[in-house]
Design a protein around this motif. Structure first.
Motif, PDB file in Angstrom:
ATOM      1  N   GLN A   1      -4.513   2.480  -2.497  1.00  0.00           N
ATOM      2  CA  GLN A   1      -3.946   2.547  -1.160  1.00  0.00           C
ATOM      3  C   GLN A   1      -3.489   3.938  -0.777  1.00  0.00           C
ATOM      4  O   GLN A   1      -3.274   4.805  -1.634  1.00  0.00           O
TER       5      GLN A   1
ATOM      6  N   THR B   1      -4.591   6.731   9.991  1.00  0.00           N
ATOM      7  CA  THR B   1      -4.061   5.525   9.333  1.00  0.00           C
ATOM      8  C   THR B   1      -4.745   4.274   9.884  1.00  0.00           C
ATOM      9  O   THR B   1      -5.224   3.421   9.132  1.00  0.00           O
TER      10      THR B   1
ATOM     11  N   SER C   1      -7.654   2.092   7.840  1.00  0.00           N
ATOM     12  CA  SER C   1      -7.252   0.732   7.436  1.00  0.00           C
ATOM     13  C   SER C   1      -8.341  -0.265   7.813  1.00  0.00           C
ATOM     14  O   SER C   1      -8.596  -1.239   7.098  1.00  0.00           O
TER      15      SER C   1
ATOM     16  N   GLY D   1     -10.474  -1.258   4.567  1.00  0.00           N
ATOM     17  CA  GLY D   1      -9.864  -2.528   4.155  1.00  0.00           C
ATOM     18  C   GLY D   1     -10.844  -3.388   3.379  1.00  0.00           C
ATOM     19  O   GLY D   1     -10.475  -4.085   2.433  1.00  0.00           O
TER      20      GLY D   1
ATOM     21  N   ARG E   1      -5.634  -0.493   1.071  1.00  0.00           N
ATOM     22  CA  ARG E   1      -4.666  -0.596   2.169  1.00  0.00           C
ATOM     23  C   ARG E   1      -4.294   0.803   2.633  1.00  0.00           C
ATOM     24  O   ARG E   1      -4.093   1.702   1.806  1.00  0.00           O
TER      25      ARG E   1
ATOM     26  N   ASN F   1      -1.542   2.636   5.130  1.00  0.00           N
ATOM     27  CA  ASN F   1      -0.360   2.512   5.980  1.00  0.00           C
ATOM     28  C   ASN F   1       0.308   3.869   6.161  1.00  0.00           C
ATOM     29  O   ASN F   1      -0.094   4.858   5.543  1.00  0.00           O
TER      30      ASN F   1
ATOM     31  N   TYR G   1      -0.263  -7.604   2.032  1.00  0.00           N
ATOM     32  CA  TYR G   1      -1.073  -7.982   3.203  1.00  0.00           C
ATOM     33  C   TYR G   1      -0.767  -7.085   4.406  1.00  0.00           C
ATOM     34  O   TYR G   1      -1.118  -7.399   5.533  1.00  0.00           O
TER      35      TYR G   1
ATOM     36  N   ASN H   1      -1.516  -3.739   6.297  1.00  0.00           N
ATOM     37  CA  ASN H   1      -2.598  -2.753   6.369  1.00  0.00           C
ATOM     38  C   ASN H   1      -2.692  -2.226   7.799  1.00  0.00           C
ATOM     39  O   ASN H   1      -2.731  -3.013   8.745  1.00  0.00           O
ATOM     40  N   GLY H   2      -2.709  -0.903   7.960  1.00  0.00           N
ATOM     41  CA  GLY H   2      -2.879  -0.306   9.283  1.00  0.00           C
ATOM     42  C   GLY H   2      -1.581  -0.124  10.045  1.00  0.00           C
ATOM     43  O   GLY H   2      -1.589   0.159  11.245  1.00  0.00           O
TER      44      GLY H   2
END
Ligand code: HXC
Length: 261
Positions: A142, A172, A176, A180, A185, A187, A241, A243-244
């Motif tokens: 990530q 970002t 994502s 993904g 991930r 973030n 869970y 993401n983004g």
């Protein structure tokens, strides 16, 4: 070791690569990750900016590799990533924290001054993400990008940083979505005014600080620890869970439009 509200093993066995990891907010994130089980690779343009943090991490019982690299230089970034993989065997977490900043009015800022900050913050973030992609794909790892809230409204004297950080937020979101599918991930964290940083001491005059404090809904400036906690949460399985997202950590400051300059 600093106090923590997390269990000490939330990043156990992970390898984190942190740009700008010697000082300031990202230095705090690097130290916090080490204190929660991760092995650290930290980068900065100058080795002397990394050595004190390396020692701090090692004195706390952690492992740390310090690699000098300018994030604007793609080959240097590739080399830093390769050295990290050679040393630790993998990379699970990438934190993009290297940033340039100074106060300058738009009508006094040179094209090169604008471009320099965009190159460090935005292009540097892309370079590190791109160069670490294969490793992150392998580890289902990530990325955590550090941006700001300056561009949510408008911040005088900060056109270069605002544009650069808006670009980071775009990276970002885009990554994502694109990465993904590989289990990566992506973030971000957008810190508000954080008082215990060199940057804030340099950028914010003391009288302005008192004025702004009164307008922060939570009634205080942020601390590096606040950002460390957000980073530990976002990079741990607790956020599996998520993401983004770019998580704003500013005590509600930007919503009131309190200009920092
Ligand atoms: C106007 C400036 C300037 C200044 C540099 N430039 N400093 N212009 N005012 N104070 C211009 C130069 O004149 C030059 O343009 C161009 O920028 C490049 O300058 P160099 O010194 O050659 O570049 P370089 O050494 O690569 O990097 C310069 C730097 C960097 C970007 C200023 O040294 C830097 O940012 N240092 C501080 C790092 C830092 O504090 N990071 C934490 C950021 S905190 P010309 O046209 O003359 O060639 C953060 C949080 C955001 O980002 C939220 C805060 C509120």
């Amino acid at each position: 070791m600093t106090e923590t509200i997390f269990t000490r093993d939330i990043l156990q066995g992970k390898v984190a690569f942190v740009t700008g990891g010697g000082t300031g907010i990202t230095g705090g994130i690097a130290r916090a990750m080490a204190e929660h089980g991760a092995k650290l690779a930290i980068t900065s343009r100058k080795t002397e900016n990394l050595e004190p943090m390396k020692k701090l991490i090692e004195d706390g019982g952690g492992e740390c590799l310090a690699v000098a690299a300018d994030v604007r230089d793609y080959e240097a970034v590739e080399s830093a990533i390769a050295q990290t993989v050679e040393h630790f065997g993998k990379i699970d977490i990438v934190v993009n924290g290297a940033a340039g900043n100074f106060l300058c009015a738009a009508d006094e800022l040179s094209a090169n001054g604008f471009g320099t900050v965009v190159d460090i913050d935005t292009k540097g973030t892309f370079n590190v993400c791109r160069a670490s992609f294969e490793e992150l794909k392998r580890s289902k790892g990530q990325i955590l990008n550090i941006s700001a809230t300056l561009h949510y409204l408008a911040t005088p004297m900060q056109i270069h940083v605002s544009a650069a950080k808006a670009g980071v937020d775009a990276i970002t979101r885009n990554l994502s979505v694109e990465w993904g599918r590989y289990g990566i991930r992506v973030n971000g964290i957008a810190p508000g005014p954080i008082e215990d940083t060199e940057g804030m001491k340099r950028l914010l005059p003391e009288p302005l600080k008192d004025k702004i404090t009164k307008k922060i809904p939570l009634g205080r400036f942020g601390r590096i620890k606040d950002i460390e906690n957000a980073a530990l949460f976002l990079t741990s399985d607790a956020a599996g869970y998520i993401n983004g997202v770019t998580l704003v950590v500013d005590g509600g400051q930007w919503l009131l439009g309190t200009s920092l300059a």
